[in-house]
Design a protein around this motif. Structure first.
Motif, PDB file in Angstrom:
ATOM      1  N   GLY A 149       0.822  -1.203   0.000  1.00 34.92           N
ATOM      2  CA  GLY A 149       0.000   0.000   0.000  1.00 34.92           C
ATOM      3  C   GLY A 149       0.857   1.254   0.000  1.00 34.92           C
ATOM      4  O   GLY A 149       0.418   2.316  -0.443  1.00 34.92           O
ATOM      5  N   GLY A 150       2.077   1.150   0.496  1.00 33.92           N
ATOM      6  CA  GLY A 150       2.935   2.328   0.590  1.00 33.92           C
ATOM      7  C   GLY A 150       4.123   2.305  -0.357  1.00 33.92           C
ATOM      8  O   GLY A 150       4.766   3.335  -0.563  1.00 33.92           O
ATOM      9  N   GLY A 175      -0.665  -0.606  -4.474  1.00 32.92           N
ATOM     10  CA  GLY A 175      -1.773  -0.874  -3.546  1.00 32.92           C
ATOM     11  C   GLY A 175      -2.612   0.374  -3.315  1.00 32.92           C
ATOM     12  O   GLY A 175      -3.842   0.317  -3.224  1.00 32.92           O
ATOM     13  N   ASP A 179      -6.513   1.026  -3.932  1.00 35.59           N
ATOM     14  CA  ASP A 179      -7.406   1.555  -2.887  1.00 35.59           C
ATOM     15  C   ASP A 179      -8.156   2.793  -3.360  1.00 35.59           C
ATOM     16  O   ASP A 179      -9.342   2.956  -3.085  1.00 35.59           O
ATOM     17  CB  ASP A 179      -6.600   1.888  -1.619  1.00 35.59           C
ATOM     18  N   GLY A 286       1.288  -6.419   0.129  1.00 31.39           N
ATOM     19  CA  GLY A 286      -0.147  -6.728   0.072  1.00 31.39           C
ATOM     20  C   GLY A 286      -0.641  -7.127  -1.307  1.00 31.39           C
ATOM     21  O   GLY A 286      -1.451  -8.050  -1.446  1.00 31.39           O
ATOM     22  N   ASN A 290      -2.517 -10.685  -5.157  1.00 29.09           N
ATOM     23  CA  ASN A 290      -3.381 -10.544  -6.339  1.00 29.09           C
ATOM     24  C   ASN A 290      -3.110 -11.647  -7.380  1.00 29.09           C
ATOM     25  O   ASN A 290      -1.977 -11.822  -7.842  1.00 29.09           O
ATOM     26  CB  ASN A 290      -3.140  -9.159  -6.961  1.00 29.09           C
ATOM     27  N   ASP A 319       1.042  -6.589   5.917  1.00 26.84           N
ATOM     28  CA  ASP A 319       1.940  -6.342   7.045  1.00 26.84           C
ATOM     29  C   ASP A 319       1.788  -7.412   8.123  1.00 26.84           C
ATOM     30  O   ASP A 319       0.685  -7.707   8.551  1.00 26.84           O
ATOM     31  CB  ASP A 319       1.639  -4.959   7.641  1.00 26.84           C
TER      32      ASP A 319
HETATM   33  O1  KG4 Z   1       1.696  -4.614   2.512  1.00 25.91           O
HETATM   34  P1  KG4 Z   1       0.446  -3.980   2.962  1.00 25.91           P
HETATM   35  O2  KG4 Z   1      -0.325  -4.621   4.070  1.00 25.91           O
HETATM   36  O3  KG4 Z   1       0.625  -2.525   3.410  1.00 25.91           O
HETATM   37  C1  KG4 Z   1       1.708  -1.711   3.327  1.00 25.91           C
HETATM   38  O4  KG4 Z   1       2.778  -2.039   3.876  1.00 25.91           O
HETATM   39  O5  KG4 Z   1       1.551  -0.676   2.671  1.00 25.91           O
HETATM   40  O6  KG4 Z   1      -0.462  -3.866   1.676  1.00 25.91           O
HETATM   41  C2  KG4 Z   1      -1.776  -3.425   1.722  1.00 25.91           C
HETATM   42  C3  KG4 Z   1      -2.189  -3.056   0.328  1.00 25.91           C
HETATM   43  C4  KG4 Z   1      -3.487  -2.284   0.308  1.00 25.91           C
HETATM   44  O7  KG4 Z   1      -3.322  -1.200  -0.568  1.00 25.91           O
HETATM   45  C5  KG4 Z   1      -4.485  -3.306  -0.225  1.00 25.91           C
HETATM   46  O8  KG4 Z   1      -5.585  -2.732  -0.879  1.00 25.91           O
HETATM   47  C6  KG4 Z   1      -3.619  -4.092  -1.181  1.00 25.91           C
HETATM   48  O9  KG4 Z   1      -2.393  -4.228  -0.478  1.00 25.91           O
HETATM   49  N1  KG4 Z   1      -4.178  -5.414  -1.527  1.00 25.91           N
HETATM   50  C7  KG4 Z   1      -4.497  -5.801  -2.790  1.00 25.91           C
HETATM   51  C8  KG4 Z   1      -4.978  -7.124  -2.693  1.00 25.91           C
HETATM   52  N2  KG4 Z   1      -4.935  -7.507  -1.395  1.00 25.91           N
HETATM   53  C9  KG4 Z   1      -4.435  -6.439  -0.694  1.00 25.91           C
HETATM   54  N3  KG4 Z   1      -4.407  -5.147  -3.946  1.00 25.91           N
HETATM   55  C10 KG4 Z   1      -4.778  -5.814  -5.058  1.00 25.91           C
HETATM   56  N4  KG4 Z   1      -5.241  -7.071  -5.067  1.00 25.91           N
HETATM   57  C11 KG4 Z   1      -5.359  -7.768  -3.921  1.00 25.91           C
HETATM   58  N5  KG4 Z   1      -5.823  -9.021  -3.939  1.00 25.91           N
END
Ligand code: KG4
Ligand code: ZN
Length: 357
Positions: A149-150, A175, A179, A286, A290, A319
């Protein structure tokens, strides 16, 4: 006897409170208290609410992790904790608790870069010891792709602790783009996974979208243009009433966006493989959950005689404390612990780079 180190990993970098336990690469516990319900109403993470929730949840998460791993403090070799990047007020909670615990139980403290956790999470093994890629099988240099996400970063992994970021997003992370578009489609926060779910039933060819920076010679990507194009497209398709999109329109918009967003990064991965002909690609973060991204990366890797590896579970993609514990175990083996734990401070803007000797 098992001499692999038993490590506790703590991550409070953003809005999830997590404690994981590993024995070497084997995940014995990975407890995550999500704060999604707290932040959902605000449409994003609220720092002060995140800090308070970390403080409230920490002890319960730690106790549960130790219970699930069926271990006690005498067996533990070290405590690993994320010190950056992330939200300062969130990082502080995990760091303070890690220092207290290290002091109380007289254990070494290991500082972990959250990005290194995502990067190496496909090396984590399940309880039976089965990992997508085993540490001994890694063939340096390898490539890493962090899609969270970041962050969106392409990394050359030259050895343990030797990293060079060769490509990254110049604006939004992948991510984050998922979102933001999920929000446009009324799917709530964080809507990345919900959008991906809808995309499965949509037609990805229905709407054509730009692939920003496709023709630039570098390995960087951009997502803000795609997000703007999506906003315009949603207005156009819905006749300026996004709340009146039909179900089919929503599915097709989700699928078309997902295709363009993933092609953007996969195209740059192709360029990266032309430049760095490695045999292995480690994917984490995250968005590594996908399915479409997994398919495209597997196919691309195969075209270059390489293979793409993903964490064995969805929990290890987003995370989590186990990925921090895993990096902790690798650093423990290299004796990379902090000499003066009390001096360890959070670094909210920490970047991925090679560790010093
Ligand atoms: O790694 P993470 O938990 O957070 C950070 O460290 O930023 O990733 C979360 C991100 C969110 O933007 C969420 O919407 C995205 O991963 N995400 C996905 C999927 N599952 C989670 N994006 C696309 N497809 C998915 N299946
Ligand atoms: Zn993360």
């Amino acid at each position: 006897m098992n001499h692999e180190p038993l490590i506790i990993g703590i991550d409070t970098s953003c809005d999830d409170t997590s404690v994981g336990v590993v024995r070497g690469a084997r995940v014995l516990a990975n407890v995550i208290a999500s704060q999604d319900d707290i932040h959902r109403g605000w449409g994003g993470v609220v720092p002060n609410l995140a800090r308070r929730a970390h403080q409230e949840n920490f002890d319960r998460v730690l106790t549960l992790a130790l219970r699930r791993a069926q271990i006690d403090w005498q067996q533990i070799d070290a405590i690993a904790v994320t010190y950056g990047p992330g939200l300062a007020v969130s990082l502080e909670v995990g760091l303070a608790r890690a220092k207290e615990l290290a002091n109380q139980h007289q254990l070494p403290l290991i500082a972990v870069n959250h990005l290194e956790g995502h990067l190496l999470s496909s090396l984590a093994a399940n309880r039976l010891g089965k990992a997508p890629l085993r540490q001994e099988e890694i063939d340096f240099p390898a490539l890493g792709l962090i899609v969270s996400g970041g962050h969106t970063e392409i990394v050359l992994i030259e050895g343990w602790g030797k990293y060079q970021v060769v490509g990254a997003t110049v604006d939004d992370a992948l991510g984050e783009a998922f979102d933001k578009v999920a929000r446009l489609l009324g799917l709530g926060f964080p809507g990345g996974a919900a959008l991906a779910q809808l995309a499965k039933a949509g037609n990805p060819q229905q709407y054509s979208l730009p692939i920003p920076m496709r023709n630039t010679p570098d390995l960087n990507v951009s997502y803000s243009g795609l997000k703007t194009a999506m906003r315009r497209l949603v207005q156009e398709v819905s006749g300026d009433h996004p709340d009146r999109l039909t179900q089919i329109q929503t599915l097709d918009l989700a699928a078309s966006f997902q295709r363009a967003a993933i092609e953007t990064i996969v195209h740059k991965m192709r360029k990266t493989l032309e430049q760095y002909p490695v045999r292995q690609i480690l994917v984490g973060g995250g968005v590594a959950a996908n399915i479409h991204l997994r398919q495209q990366l597997r196919r691309t890797a195969a075209m270059f005689g390489a293979q793409a590896y993903f964490p064995y579970s969805r929990k290890l993609c987003s995370d989590n404390g186990a990925m921090v514990a895993l990096v902790g175990a690798l650093k423990f083996a290299r004796q990379k612990w902090i000499k003066v734990p009390q001096q360890l401070d959070r670094v909210p803007q920490l970047v991925l780079s090679s560790e010093s000797n």
